[in-house]
Write a protein that holds these residues in place. Structure first.
Motif, PDB file in Angstrom:
ATOM      1  N   GLY A  93       0.821  -1.209   0.000  1.00  0.00           N
ATOM      2  CA  GLY A  93       0.000   0.000   0.000  1.00  0.00           C
ATOM      3  C   GLY A  93       0.851   1.253   0.000  1.00  0.00           C
ATOM      4  N   LEU A  96       2.029   1.885  -3.486  1.00  0.00           N
ATOM      5  CA  LEU A  96       0.965   2.470  -4.297  1.00  0.00           C
ATOM      6  C   LEU A  96       0.744   3.936  -3.945  1.00  0.00           C
ATOM      7  N   TRP A 108      -4.814   3.245  -8.808  1.00  0.00           N
ATOM      8  CA  TRP A 108      -3.981   3.050  -7.629  1.00  0.00           C
ATOM      9  C   TRP A 108      -4.848   2.934  -6.381  1.00  0.00           C
ATOM     10  N   ALA A 111      -6.627  -0.512  -6.227  1.00  0.00           N
ATOM     11  CA  ALA A 111      -5.690  -1.560  -5.832  1.00  0.00           C
ATOM     12  C   ALA A 111      -5.349  -1.442  -4.349  1.00  0.00           C
ATOM     13  N   TYR A 112      -5.190  -0.206  -3.879  1.00  0.00           N
ATOM     14  CA  TYR A 112      -4.863   0.016  -2.469  1.00  0.00           C
ATOM     15  C   TYR A 112      -5.979  -0.483  -1.561  1.00  0.00           C
ATOM     16  N   GLY A 114      -8.159  -2.719  -2.277  1.00  0.00           N
ATOM     17  CA  GLY A 114      -8.163  -4.171  -2.373  1.00  0.00           C
ATOM     18  C   GLY A 114      -7.116  -4.807  -1.471  1.00  0.00           C
ATOM     19  N   ILE A 115      -5.931  -4.211  -1.427  1.00  0.00           N
ATOM     20  CA  ILE A 115      -4.857  -4.731  -0.573  1.00  0.00           C
ATOM     21  C   ILE A 115      -5.213  -4.588   0.903  1.00  0.00           C
ATOM     22  N   ALA A 196     -12.621  -8.159  -2.786  1.00  0.00           N
ATOM     23  CA  ALA A 196     -11.160  -8.217  -2.663  1.00  0.00           C
ATOM     24  C   ALA A 196     -10.746  -8.852  -1.343  1.00  0.00           C
ATOM     25  N   SER A 253      -2.195 -10.318  -0.654  1.00  0.00           N
ATOM     26  CA  SER A 253      -2.505  -8.902  -0.882  1.00  0.00           C
ATOM     27  C   SER A 253      -2.468  -8.557  -2.358  1.00  0.00           C
ATOM     28  N   GLY A 257      -5.540  -7.070  -4.392  1.00  0.00           N
ATOM     29  CA  GLY A 257      -5.433  -5.835  -5.163  1.00  0.00           C
ATOM     30  C   GLY A 257      -5.841  -6.040  -6.606  1.00  0.00           C
ATOM     31  N   CYS A 258      -5.468  -7.182  -7.193  1.00  0.00           N
ATOM     32  CA  CYS A 258      -5.849  -7.500  -8.577  1.00  0.00           C
ATOM     33  C   CYS A 258      -7.361  -7.657  -8.703  1.00  0.00           C
TER      34      CYS A 258
END
Length: 269
Positions: A93, A96, A108, A111-112, A114-115, A196, A253, A257-258
């Motif tokens: 994170g 990102l 970004w 994805a953040y 999601g992580i 996620a 993670s 994120g994906c």
């Protein structure tokens, strides 16, 4: 000035966590550096979500601690996080956050979230799932497993993972409202957080049941993540040498994120 303010805020939070024994000294130092970067390079959206994860996860790790003490002896990482665990949970994170500061792009943020939904869901699943009255089942074959075994899942833990992911999605929406123009709905952020979070949490369980480095205790014959158990050195039984608990968290993670990015792409179609 932002870097100075960020450092002061991060030091205050990590210092308090160290005093409450939620972080080791190395974990507190890593959290201070990480928090400073999040605050200075990002804004409320980035720093706030990190804080929500950390505060909620630390609080849950203390909930019914006496019940979890025996289980934690089998884990490579306990409720008191060290530098490796701090970086495994927040390092991607942070990367990102820096990328967004250099090259701003909406993906970004997806994805953040999601992580962070992944690490929150995984932590909540572990902390709350360990309190289940029923033994967990293997994520690979459905067989009953001893409580605390890597790769075990339960209904209570899965529900906790979904709620943890939803919480991150909800706060992502809230911080976006406060920070600037709102261009994503609450429903979208909740969907990102839940999906996620579950993808990441189940990835963690699958890796834990297959590729994670595991040992067997010579005394109690239990499968554990640690080199020593019951006062004796353990024996390696499976897994890749580099696939320890922190590595599992990082790969989970990435998958979380994906999953968030896939949702973002589908929403734009």
């Amino acid at each position: 000035m932002l870097w100075i303010i960020g450092a002061i805020c991060a030091l205050f939070v990590s210092g308090g966590a160290y005093w409450k024994k939620s972080l080791t000294l190395s974990g507190a130092l890593a959290a201070t550096v990480m928090g400073t970067i999040y605050f200075a390079a990002g804004h409320l959206f980035w720093f706030g979500i990190l804080l929500v994860f950390f505060v909620s996860s630390s609080a849950l790790s203390k909930y019914k601690q006496s019940h979890k003490n025996e289980l934690e002896q089998s884990y490579a990482k306990t409720g008191r996080r060290d530098a490796g665990q701090v970086l495994a949970n927040g390092g991607l994170g942070m990367l990102l956050c820096l990328l967004n500061a250099i090259w701003p792009h909406p993906e970004w943020a997806y994805a953040y979230v999601g992580i962070m939904a992944t690490v929150t869901a995984d932590t909540w699943a572990t902390e709350i799932g360990s309190l289940s009255r029923k033994l967990p089942r293997s994520v690979l074959n459905g067989r009953r497993l001893p409580a605390g075994t890597s790769g075990g899942v339960s209904l209570l833990g899965t529900m906790a993972a979904a709620i943890g992911g939803a919480m991150i999605g909800g706060f992502a929406w809230l911080f976006e409202v406060i920070s600037g123009p709102l261009d994503r709905s609450l429903l979208i952020w909740l969907l990102v957080g839940i999906v996620a979070g579950l993808v990441g949490a189940f990835t963690d369980s699958i890796l834990g049941a297959s590729l994670q480095l595991m040992y067997k205790c010579r005394v109690c014959d239990k499968d554990v993540e640690v080199l020593h158990h019951c006062g004796q050195e353990t024996v390696k039984i499976r897994g890749l040498s580099l696939m320890n608990n922190d590595a599992v968290n990082i790969w989970s993670s990435i998958l979380g994120g994906c999953a968030a990015l896939v949702i973002a792409i589908l929403m734009d179609l």
